[in-house]
Design an enzyme around this catalytic site. Structure first.
Site, mmCIF file in Angstrom:
data_model
loop_
_atom_site.group_PDB
_atom_site.id
_atom_site.type_symbol
_atom_site.label_atom_id
_atom_site.label_comp_id
_atom_site.label_asym_id
_atom_site.label_seq_id
_atom_site.Cartn_x
_atom_site.Cartn_y
_atom_site.Cartn_z
ATOM 1 N N SER A 1 -0.224 -8.855 -17.757
ATOM 2 C CA SER A 1 0.936 -8.210 -18.386
ATOM 3 C C SER A 1 0.678 -7.861 -19.851
ATOM 4 O O SER A 1 0.185 -8.679 -20.636
ATOM 5 C CB SER A 1 2.160 -9.134 -18.306
ATOM 6 O OG SER A 1 3.209 -8.566 -19.048
ATOM 7 N N LYS B 1 10.637 -8.509 -8.803
ATOM 8 C CA LYS B 1 11.648 -7.551 -9.254
ATOM 9 C C LYS B 1 12.847 -7.422 -8.303
ATOM 10 O O LYS B 1 13.966 -7.183 -8.745
ATOM 11 C CB LYS B 1 11.011 -6.178 -9.484
ATOM 12 C CG LYS B 1 10.143 -6.108 -10.744
ATOM 13 C CD LYS B 1 9.693 -4.689 -10.998
ATOM 14 C CE LYS B 1 8.920 -4.572 -12.294
ATOM 15 N NZ LYS B 1 8.620 -3.189 -12.650
ATOM 16 N N ASP C 1 24.405 -0.732 -12.804
ATOM 17 C CA ASP C 1 24.389 0.300 -11.754
ATOM 18 C C ASP C 1 22.965 0.772 -11.499
ATOM 19 O O ASP C 1 22.557 0.998 -10.364
ATOM 20 C CB ASP C 1 25.209 1.526 -12.193
ATOM 21 C CG ASP C 1 26.684 1.237 -12.105
ATOM 22 O OD1 ASP C 1 27.049 0.208 -11.480
ATOM 23 O OD2 ASP C 1 27.467 2.018 -12.669
ATOM 24 N N ASP D 1 13.056 0.700 -16.358
ATOM 25 C CA ASP D 1 11.936 1.616 -16.063
ATOM 26 C C ASP D 1 12.393 3.074 -16.082
ATOM 27 O O ASP D 1 11.648 3.958 -16.503
ATOM 28 C CB ASP D 1 11.323 1.304 -14.688
ATOM 29 C CG ASP D 1 10.477 0.040 -14.731
ATOM 30 O OD1 ASP D 1 9.936 -0.272 -15.810
ATOM 31 O OD2 ASP D 1 10.360 -0.632 -13.693
ATOM 32 N N ASN E 1 4.908 11.062 0.386
ATOM 33 C CA ASN E 1 4.242 9.765 0.370
ATOM 34 C C ASN E 1 3.263 9.708 1.532
ATOM 35 O O ASN E 1 3.495 10.308 2.583
ATOM 36 C CB ASN E 1 5.291 8.647 0.524
ATOM 37 C CG ASN E 1 4.727 7.284 0.201
ATOM 38 O OD1 ASN E 1 4.119 7.097 -0.854
ATOM 39 N ND2 ASN E 1 4.903 6.325 1.092
ATOM 40 N N ARG F 1 5.010 8.621 5.380
ATOM 41 C CA ARG F 1 6.184 9.491 5.267
ATOM 42 C C ARG F 1 7.503 8.730 5.405
ATOM 43 O O ARG F 1 8.494 9.032 4.728
ATOM 44 C CB ARG F 1 6.077 10.609 6.327
ATOM 45 C CG ARG F 1 7.176 11.632 6.192
ATOM 46 C CD ARG F 1 7.109 12.735 7.232
ATOM 47 N NE ARG F 1 8.358 13.454 7.183
ATOM 48 C CZ ARG F 1 8.487 14.730 6.830
ATOM 49 N NH1 ARG F 1 7.427 15.454 6.549
ATOM 50 N NH2 ARG F 1 9.680 15.298 6.800
HETATM 51 P P1 ATR Z 1 4.894 0.373 -6.979
HETATM 52 O O1 ATR Z 1 6.003 -0.607 -6.890
HETATM 53 O O2 ATR Z 1 4.040 0.245 -8.204
HETATM 54 O O3 ATR Z 1 5.347 1.800 -6.786
HETATM 55 P P2 ATR Z 1 3.963 0.104 -4.228
HETATM 56 O O4 ATR Z 1 5.332 -0.165 -3.739
HETATM 57 O O5 ATR Z 1 2.847 -0.737 -3.701
HETATM 58 O O6 ATR Z 1 3.867 -0.037 -5.804
HETATM 59 O O7 ATR Z 1 3.622 1.656 -4.002
HETATM 60 C C1 ATR Z 1 2.374 2.172 -4.190
HETATM 61 C C2 ATR Z 1 2.434 3.673 -3.895
HETATM 62 O O8 ATR Z 1 1.106 4.214 -3.958
HETATM 63 C C3 ATR Z 1 2.949 3.991 -2.499
HETATM 64 O O9 ATR Z 1 3.629 5.223 -2.544
HETATM 65 C C4 ATR Z 1 1.650 4.098 -1.716
HETATM 66 O O10 ATR Z 1 1.740 4.831 -0.520
HETATM 67 P P3 ATR Z 1 2.099 4.092 0.888
HETATM 68 O O11 ATR Z 1 3.584 3.867 0.857
HETATM 69 O O12 ATR Z 1 1.676 5.028 1.935
HETATM 70 O O13 ATR Z 1 1.312 2.793 0.879
HETATM 71 C C5 ATR Z 1 0.796 4.828 -2.707
HETATM 72 N N1 ATR Z 1 -0.642 4.717 -2.421
HETATM 73 C C6 ATR Z 1 -1.438 3.643 -2.597
HETATM 74 N N2 ATR Z 1 -2.709 3.930 -2.198
HETATM 75 C C7 ATR Z 1 -2.709 5.231 -1.773
HETATM 76 C C8 ATR Z 1 -3.695 6.109 -1.246
HETATM 77 N N3 ATR Z 1 -4.968 5.713 -1.091
HETATM 78 N N4 ATR Z 1 -3.323 7.365 -0.917
HETATM 79 C C9 ATR Z 1 -2.037 7.780 -1.075
HETATM 80 N N5 ATR Z 1 -1.043 6.996 -1.571
HETATM 81 C C10 ATR Z 1 -1.376 5.728 -1.912
#
Ligand code: ATR
Length: 273
Positions: free
Chosen positions: A14, A65, A77, A101, A151, A154
């Site tokens: 951190s 979180k 909210d 954030d 994403n 999807r």
């Molecule tokens: P955070 O809370 O930081 O957003 P997270 O919930 O782990 O972390 O989300 C990570 C994001 O990066 C997700 O959108 C993830 O896609 P998936 O939902 O399909 O896992 C995306 N991500 C991580 N590695 C990826 C990759 N190699 N290609 C595309 N998207 C990726």
């Protein structure tokens, strides 16, 4: 002495202590801000102990979180809608949960790209994790007329579209390049591009120089996405400012002064990456 800190597991990575200690020194405040490591099973006890010890509040990071919302007495909210809290304030034995954030994201864009406005046009958001929820909340709050969300998985994007409403349109990850020419804002909220992860390579041939491109990744500061967009003439904004600005509301609540995000702070955090 006013006490605060950041709770997570693991917590060594951190950067929040660097930010808050920079401000404590700058404003000559008699306060402390430390890393607090807490095993996942002990989260609730850990927070109660901090309240007993007289802490003013804490930042919350991975993996707590969502849990932080559940144990709080009052939830803003913003934190409620995002479904996660990163800032807790303790008052009279009670816990107030907030999520800063979204304000961090928009404050960074306002200062780094003052000519940009969220309501100018469609935004394309890559990713559907926790960071994506904060960015969606923030852009909708700033009257972005339409959000295209994509994403790798999807279904996660579709779940967010249900949660955030009609302004969100979900597209397939493989179709991103079809939408690049018509968007005013592009935000990467995935971990792609982060040190130790794969790069995010967009097919920038269709990218329009009027588009603002921003990455929530800040290590490295200049991701391949930002460099590719910059070469196409786009305004680009790195993610470090979001990290710095999200810390402002917590510091203000606990220590009583609204701190400034300065070049000196940015440099100090950059050196620690
Ligand atoms: P955070 O809370 O930081 O957003 P997270 O919930 O782990 O972390 O989300 C990570 C994001 O990066 C997700 O959108 C993830 O896609 P998936 O939902 O399909 O896992 C995306 N991500 C991580 N590695 C990826 C990759 N190699 N290609 C595309 N998207 C990726």
């Amino acid at each position: 002495m006013i006490k605060a800190g950041v709770v997570g597991w693991p917590i060594e990575q951190s950067k929040s202590p660097i930010i808050h200690n920079h401000w404590l020194k700058k404003y000559s405040i008699n306060g402390s801000y430390e890393r607090i490591s807490c095993e996942p099973k002990d989260f609730s006890n850990c927070i109660n102990k901090l309240i007993e010890l007289g802490y003013a509040g804490v930042n919350i990071t991975v993996p707590f979180k969502e849990k932080a919302l559940e144990i709080s007495n009052t939830v803003t909210d913003c934190a409620h809608k995002i479904g996660a809290a990163n800032t807790l304030t303790f008052k009279d034995g009670k816990i107030l949960a907030d999520n800063t954030d979204a304000i961090g994201f928009i404050s960074n864009l306002r200062t780094q790209a003052p000519e940009w406005n969220a309501d100018k046009g469609t935004a394309l958001i890559l990713g559907a994790g926790g960071a994506s929820r904060s960015v969606i909340f923030s852009l909708l709050n700033e009257d972005t007329p339409k959000i295209i969300l994509t994403n790798r998985t999807r279904e996660r994007a579709e779940n967010l579209a249900v949660k955030f409403g009609k302004k969100i349109t979900v597209i397939d990850w493989s179709d991103i390049s079809l939408y690049l020419s018509d968007v005013k804002t592009i935000v990467n909220t995935t971990s792609l591009g982060m040190l130790g992860h794969s790069e995010l390579k967009l097919d920038t041939i269709n990218l329009n120089s009027e588009t603002l491109v921003t990455d929530i990744v800040y290590n490295p500061l200049r991701t391949v996405l930002l460099e590719d967009a910059y070469k196409k003439g786009c305004t680009t904004v790195d993610g470090l400012g979001m990290l710095l600005y999200q810390a402002v509301p917590g510091f203000k609540k606990w220590f009583g002064i609204e701190p400034k995000v300065t070049k000196a702070l940015r440099t100090e955090v950059l050196l620690a990456l």
